[in-house]
Design an enzyme around this catalytic site. Structure first.
Site, PDB file in Angstrom:
ATOM      1  N   GLU A 172     -18.582  19.900  38.743  1.00  0.00           N
ATOM      2  CA  GLU A 172     -18.824  20.644  39.989  1.00  0.00           C
ATOM      3  C   GLU A 172     -19.883  19.953  40.853  1.00  0.00           C
ATOM      4  O   GLU A 172     -19.798  19.967  42.086  1.00  0.00           O
ATOM      5  CB  GLU A 172     -19.216  22.091  39.667  1.00  0.00           C
ATOM      6  CG  GLU A 172     -18.008  22.886  39.166  1.00  0.00           C
ATOM      7  CD  GLU A 172     -18.366  24.270  38.653  1.00  0.00           C
ATOM      8  OE1 GLU A 172     -19.279  24.359  37.796  1.00  0.00           O
ATOM      9  OE2 GLU A 172     -17.756  25.250  39.102  1.00  0.00           O
ATOM     10  N   GLU A 186     -14.287  25.101  31.306  1.00  0.00           N
ATOM     11  CA  GLU A 186     -15.008  26.362  31.118  1.00  0.00           C
ATOM     12  C   GLU A 186     -14.232  27.386  30.292  1.00  0.00           C
ATOM     13  O   GLU A 186     -14.815  28.150  29.526  1.00  0.00           O
ATOM     14  CB  GLU A 186     -15.373  26.980  32.481  1.00  0.00           C
ATOM     15  CG  GLU A 186     -16.572  26.324  33.171  1.00  0.00           C
ATOM     16  CD  GLU A 186     -16.217  25.107  34.015  1.00  0.00           C
ATOM     17  OE1 GLU A 186     -15.104  24.580  33.850  1.00  0.00           O
ATOM     18  OE2 GLU A 186     -17.060  24.686  34.831  1.00  0.00           O
TER      19      GLU A 186
HETATM   20  N1  3HC Z   1     -24.540  23.168  26.890  1.00  0.00           N
HETATM   21  C1  3HC Z   1     -25.453  23.054  25.898  1.00  0.00           C
HETATM   22  N2  3HC Z   1     -25.416  22.084  24.949  1.00  0.00           N
HETATM   23  C2  3HC Z   1     -24.401  21.220  25.009  1.00  0.00           C
HETATM   24  C3  3HC Z   1     -23.399  21.290  26.006  1.00  0.00           C
HETATM   25  C4  3HC Z   1     -23.498  22.319  26.987  1.00  0.00           C
HETATM   26  N3  3HC Z   1     -22.627  22.432  27.987  1.00  0.00           N
HETATM   27  N4  3HC Z   1     -22.513  20.294  25.801  1.00  0.00           N
HETATM   28  C5  3HC Z   1     -22.945  19.625  24.709  1.00  0.00           C
HETATM   29  N5  3HC Z   1     -24.077  20.188  24.236  1.00  0.00           N
HETATM   30  C6  3HC Z   1     -24.872  19.763  23.069  1.00  0.00           C
HETATM   31  C7  3HC Z   1     -24.142  19.988  21.763  1.00  0.00           C
HETATM   32  O1  3HC Z   1     -24.356  21.303  21.302  1.00  0.00           O
HETATM   33  C8  3HC Z   1     -24.759  18.937  20.879  1.00  0.00           C
HETATM   34  O2  3HC Z   1     -25.999  19.455  20.460  1.00  0.00           O
HETATM   35  P1  3HC Z   1     -26.621  19.035  19.026  1.00  0.00           P
HETATM   36  O3  3HC Z   1     -26.802  17.545  19.102  1.00  0.00           O
HETATM   37  O4  3HC Z   1     -27.874  19.811  18.964  1.00  0.00           O
HETATM   38  O5  3HC Z   1     -25.602  19.436  18.000  1.00  0.00           O
HETATM   39  C9  3HC Z   1     -25.027  17.786  21.832  1.00  0.00           C
HETATM   40  O6  3HC Z   1     -25.025  18.348  23.130  1.00  0.00           O
HETATM   41  C10 3HC Z   1     -23.988  16.691  21.784  1.00  0.00           C
HETATM   42  O7  3HC Z   1     -22.703  17.295  21.907  1.00  0.00           O
HETATM   43  P2  3HC Z   1     -21.474  16.804  21.032  1.00  0.00           P
HETATM   44  O8  3HC Z   1     -21.877  16.711  19.600  1.00  0.00           O
HETATM   45  O9  3HC Z   1     -20.320  17.668  21.370  1.00  0.00           O
HETATM   46  O10 3HC Z   1     -21.285  15.316  21.576  1.00  0.00           O
HETATM   47  P3  3HC Z   1     -19.928  14.561  21.906  1.00  0.00           P
HETATM   48  O11 3HC Z   1     -20.308  13.246  22.434  1.00  0.00           O
HETATM   49  O12 3HC Z   1     -18.991  14.631  20.766  1.00  0.00           O
HETATM   50  O13 3HC Z   1     -19.240  15.394  23.095  1.00  0.00           O
HETATM   51  C11 3HC Z   1     -19.116  16.544  25.199  1.00  0.00           C
HETATM   52  C12 3HC Z   1     -19.878  15.508  24.334  1.00  0.00           C
HETATM   53  C13 3HC Z   1     -17.709  16.011  25.484  1.00  0.00           C
HETATM   54  C14 3HC Z   1     -19.890  16.710  26.483  1.00  0.00           C
HETATM   55  C15 3HC Z   1     -19.008  17.876  24.441  1.00  0.00           C
HETATM   56  O14 3HC Z   1     -20.267  18.239  23.961  1.00  0.00           O
HETATM   57  C16 3HC Z   1     -18.490  19.016  25.271  1.00  0.00           C
HETATM   58  O15 3HC Z   1     -17.302  19.156  25.416  1.00  0.00           O
HETATM   59  N6  3HC Z   1     -19.410  19.865  25.789  1.00  0.00           N
HETATM   60  C17 3HC Z   1     -19.067  21.080  26.474  1.00  0.00           C
HETATM   61  C18 3HC Z   1     -18.494  20.822  27.839  1.00  0.00           C
HETATM   62  C19 3HC Z   1     -18.226  22.141  28.539  1.00  0.00           C
HETATM   63  O16 3HC Z   1     -17.517  22.986  28.060  1.00  0.00           O
HETATM   64  N7  3HC Z   1     -18.823  22.287  29.737  1.00  0.00           N
HETATM   65  C20 3HC Z   1     -18.672  23.484  30.502  1.00  0.00           C
HETATM   66  C21 3HC Z   1     -19.895  24.340  30.340  1.00  0.00           C
HETATM   67  S1  3HC Z   1     -19.773  25.874  31.184  1.00  0.00           S
HETATM   68  C22 3HC Z   1     -20.151  25.467  32.797  1.00  0.00           C
HETATM   69  O17 3HC Z   1     -20.400  24.326  33.091  1.00  0.00           O
HETATM   70  C23 3HC Z   1     -20.186  26.590  33.751  1.00  0.00           C
HETATM   71  C24 3HC Z   1     -20.281  26.136  35.148  1.00  0.00           C
HETATM   72  O18 3HC Z   1     -19.030  26.144  35.743  1.00  0.00           O
HETATM   73  C25 3HC Z   1     -21.219  26.993  35.935  1.00  0.00           C
END
Ligand code: 3HC
Length: 687
Positions: A102, A122
């Site tokens: 975004e 999301e």
């Molecule tokens: N919020 C908080 N922590 C997050 C996070 C997030 N959105 N995304 C990743 N993390 C944290 C993980 O919990 C992990 O923490 P840890 O080391 O303490 O276990 C660390 O970051 C690394 O994450 P991964 O182990 O998953 O690392 P990868 O490299 O395998 O993957 C990633 C990275 C592809 C970014 C994956 O973490 C992911 O898919 N994250 C979520 C993405 C997501 O769903 N974003 C949408 C959030 S909601 C939003 O944005 C609302 C908005 O529209 C207002």
């Protein structure tokens, strides 16, 4: 600071820096807002925003979702970026997801690195984009693509994003490319919010809704996203943004989002315990048994670059195993997971033989042979003799006593259970079973392998069925009690499908084969409590050759090997067995069917926790979701139980216990949690 600003001439470089993946928390939002003012104050002619490390930004910090929203809010920050007289360019160096995407969509231009990804996932956290994603994406890439991107949450690679019009260019060095953009050209790009919304497309909305019903049954967020996008077509930008934000906030505090966040963080917390030594190096694995499971394990190992020696008993076994692995390679080629050259590399790393000596270079051996103690003991004796003294020996048993297997080896500390789930190259769960004498090195090897294979590892203790199969056995047992008491298999299946399982227990039984459960029950005959209720319906099915799909008849019929059809004969068979047992059958309402099955599983799971077989309620959630199809959006069995209410669960169990104290003895863990007003998720063993 999670946002760093550096000026170079008339260019401002803004770096998002919140390791490890630049999740957007309050500090970053504040930093971005200040960066807008900073760039304007300096009268810069552009700002290039990028991410430090491997990500652009992973989205809103989901850890903040439990509390109230904190100012400044992301939509306001992005509004400030988009409307600033200094144009912003997003240099998308790595994943730009959710709020990260975004930010990029609110910039005047987007230049993406070839390995980066952009997406609005999301819905996988039970919410919808909450900072303009629904409105900006559909203006940039059209309705159909935006619906797909948002309703299913699957990110796009750089090529696809460029083709869809979501980004302006793909360049090896997106920051440098952003710096080279001609200023006049940049100022001519229309800000996204000023672009017209796409035309209404009724067919696109019907198609996505139809698809959602198939691919995401039970989930609320994808439907709400589609509703917001549909309504947005008839609203001006600001009104549509307000609707999107209100929907996001509503979903964020709902049960499904809480459950999905719990799964997201539990999955990431599933790693080797901190006190284990580093995992030993693995380059070659020996797999014993080239049946469906062994071939799947071998293929999974090959796919991540390991060499595999697949051991069989004789030439026929070698031929069968070769066929089984080849079938998986061909399927990989068909699905585009492999190409001809990677398939050749895979084949070159595989040896299939009946000579155990050929496996002597393996640091790990995984036995996946027939599920019988005598067979396992014989194999372990051969492995013990043929492999070096430090090779870790694992059994893929689903039920058998690992301590008994280990007792026959020279060094039981190097024996553990690695319980894979079929198909082993696809299913994410790996139960790592720790026997009484399993050493740290063996456990570290199990966790190391799980990491290599990208599986979700869950540590389990030794008992009949470990975590998952023990809960599943109780589920199956209760389902059979329900049949005896008045239900029929297709009703039970429908109830559990409506709950969120892809298949009910009887369809699953037909798929795996009724002979599997039969063999288990015979193994348990000697130890079963004679006072425990026993329903022989499934035994009779096996005795009559109704083994499920493999015989085209089981709990259902499968005419011509096709889809299932209800078999009315089953109802007669059940009625007859009930008559023999002196049970008067009566119709059972759906909610009672559902409750009894769930209560049975929850009570068993709480015992598993109390006995230390599982180390936490979250581990049980991972097992039930990743291994047994419990709906992820309900957060796993224990999270679901907490949401239902432990006090109410115990009250209901007490009523059942009064009718059958053997089957329904209330788990002490549940009783303790109910008395203390504690959630199962917070329960810890004393001492
Ligand atoms: N919020 C908080 N922590 C997050 C996070 C997030 N959105 N995304 C990743 N993390 C944290 C993980 O919990 C992990 O923490 P840890 O080391 O303490 O276990 C660390 O970051 C690394 O994450 P991964 O182990 O998953 O690392 P990868 O490299 O395998 O993957 C990633 C990275 C592809 C970014 C994956 O973490 C992911 O898919 N994250 C979520 C993405 C997501 O769903 N974003 C949408 C959030 S909601 C939003 O944005 C609302 C908005 O529209 C207002």
């Amino acid at each position: 600071m999670s946002v760093r600003c550096i000026q170079d001439g008339l260019t401002g470089f803004v770096t998002l820096d919140n390791p490890p993946v630049n999740a957007i928390g309050r500090e970053m939002r504040q930093g971005l807002l200040e960066a807008v003012a900073w760039a304007e104050g300096l009268n810069l002619d552009r700002v290039i925003v990028t991410g430090a490390g491997r990500a652009f930004a992973a989205g809103a910090d989901a850890k903040e979702f439990d509390g109230p929203p904190l100012e400044p809010y992301l939509p306001d920050v992005l509004d400030a970026i988009e409307r600033s007289f200094v144009p912003w360019i997003a240099a998308i160096n790595g994943v730009a997801l959710g709020g990260g995407a975004e930010i990029a969509l609110a910039c005047r231009m987007r230049i993406m690195g070839p390995g980066a990804q952009i997406g609005l996932p999301e819905v996988t956290l039970g919410v919808i984009p909450g900072a303009g994603g629904t409105q900006r994406a559909m203006r940039l890439c059209g309705l159909e693509t935006a619906l797909e991107l948002i309703a299913f949450g699957k990110p796009m690679g750089a090529k696809a994003a460029l083709a869809a019009g979501l980004v302006h260019a793909v360049e090896d060095d997106p920051v440098e490319a952003a710096d080279m953009v001609n200023t006049e050209e940049l100022l001519c790009v229309v800000p996204t919010w000023e672009l017209p919304a796409p035309e209404m497309d009724v067919a696109a909305f019907s198609a996505v809704r139809e698809n959602l019903a198939k691919r995401s049954p039970g989930q609320i967020a994808p439907h709400r996203a589609v509703e917001v996008m549909e309504a947005g077509l008839g609203l001006d930008f600001a009104e549509a943004m307000a609707l999107e934000r209100a929907t996001f906030l509503d979903l964020k505090s709902g049960d499904q989002s809480r459950a999905l966040r719990h799964m997201f963080f539990s999955e990431r917390a599933a790693k080797a315990p901190a006190d284990l030594p580093a995992a030993p190096q693995i380059t070659q694995v020996a797999v014993v048994g080239g049946g469906t499971m062994g071939a799947g394990i071998a293929y999974a190992c090959l796919s991540v670059g390991l060499s595999v020696v697949l051991l069989e008993t004789d030439a026929d076994g070698v031929a069968r195993a070769t066929e089984n692995v080849e079938r998986l390679i061909v399927a990989g080629l068909k699905r585009g997971r492999l190409d001809d050259s990677s398939a050749e590399v895979l084949r070159a790393r595989l040896v299939i033989t009946d000579d155990y000596g050929a496996a002597s270079g393996s640091s790990l051996a995984i036995e996946a042979a027939f599920e019988a103690m005598e067979v396992k003991k014989e194999i372990f004796a051969k492995l013990d003799a043929a492999l070096p003294a430090d090779t870790i020996l694992a059994t893929n048993t689903s039920y058998l006593d690992i301590d008994e297997v280990a007792a026959g080896t020279k060094d039981p500390s190097r024996v553990l259970g690695l319980h894979f789930f079929a198909p082993a190259h696809i299913m994410r769960l790996l139960e790592i079973v720790q026997g009484a004498q399993t050493g740290d090195r063996a456990l570290a090897m199990g966790f190391g392998l799980a990491k290599l294979l990208k599986k979700v590892p869950v540590l389990a203790g030794v008992c009949d069925g470990f975590i998952g199969n023990r809960i599943f056995s109780r589920y199956r047992e209760e389902a059979d009690f329900l049949l005896m008491d008045g239900a029929v298999p297709w009703e039970v299946d429908e109830v559990m499908e409506a709950f969120g399982y892809a298949m009910g227990p009887y369809e699953v039984g037909d798929l795996s084969g009724l002979d599997i459960g039969f063999a288990n029950r015979r193994r348990q005959d000697a130890t079963r409590d004679p006072k425990r209720r026993y329903v022989p319906i499934a035994d009779r099915m096996v005795n009559e050759g109704r083994l499920g799909r493999k015989t085209s008849v089981g709990w259902y019929r499968y005419p011509g090997g096709g889809g299932k059809v209800v078999d009315p004969l089953i109802e007669d068979l059940i009625a007859e067995e009930a008559h023999f047992a002196g049970v008067t059958r009566a119709e059972i309402p759906d909610d009672v069917v559902r409750e009894r099955l769930l209560l049975a599983m929850i009570n068993e799971a709480a015992n598993i926790l109390g006995e230390g077989i599982a180390h936490s309620a979250a581990d049980i959630d991972l097992v039930t979701v990743f291994g047994y199809g419990f709906p992820r959006w309900r957060g796993g069995l224990m999270h679901f139980a907490d949401a239902w209410g432990v006090v109410e669960i115990v009250e209901k169990l007490r009523l059942l216990e009064a009718q059958d104290p053997v089957v329904w003895a209330v788990s002490p863990v549940l009783a303790e949690c109910a008395a203390a007003g504690m959630a199962l998720t917070d329960w810890r063993a004393k001492g």
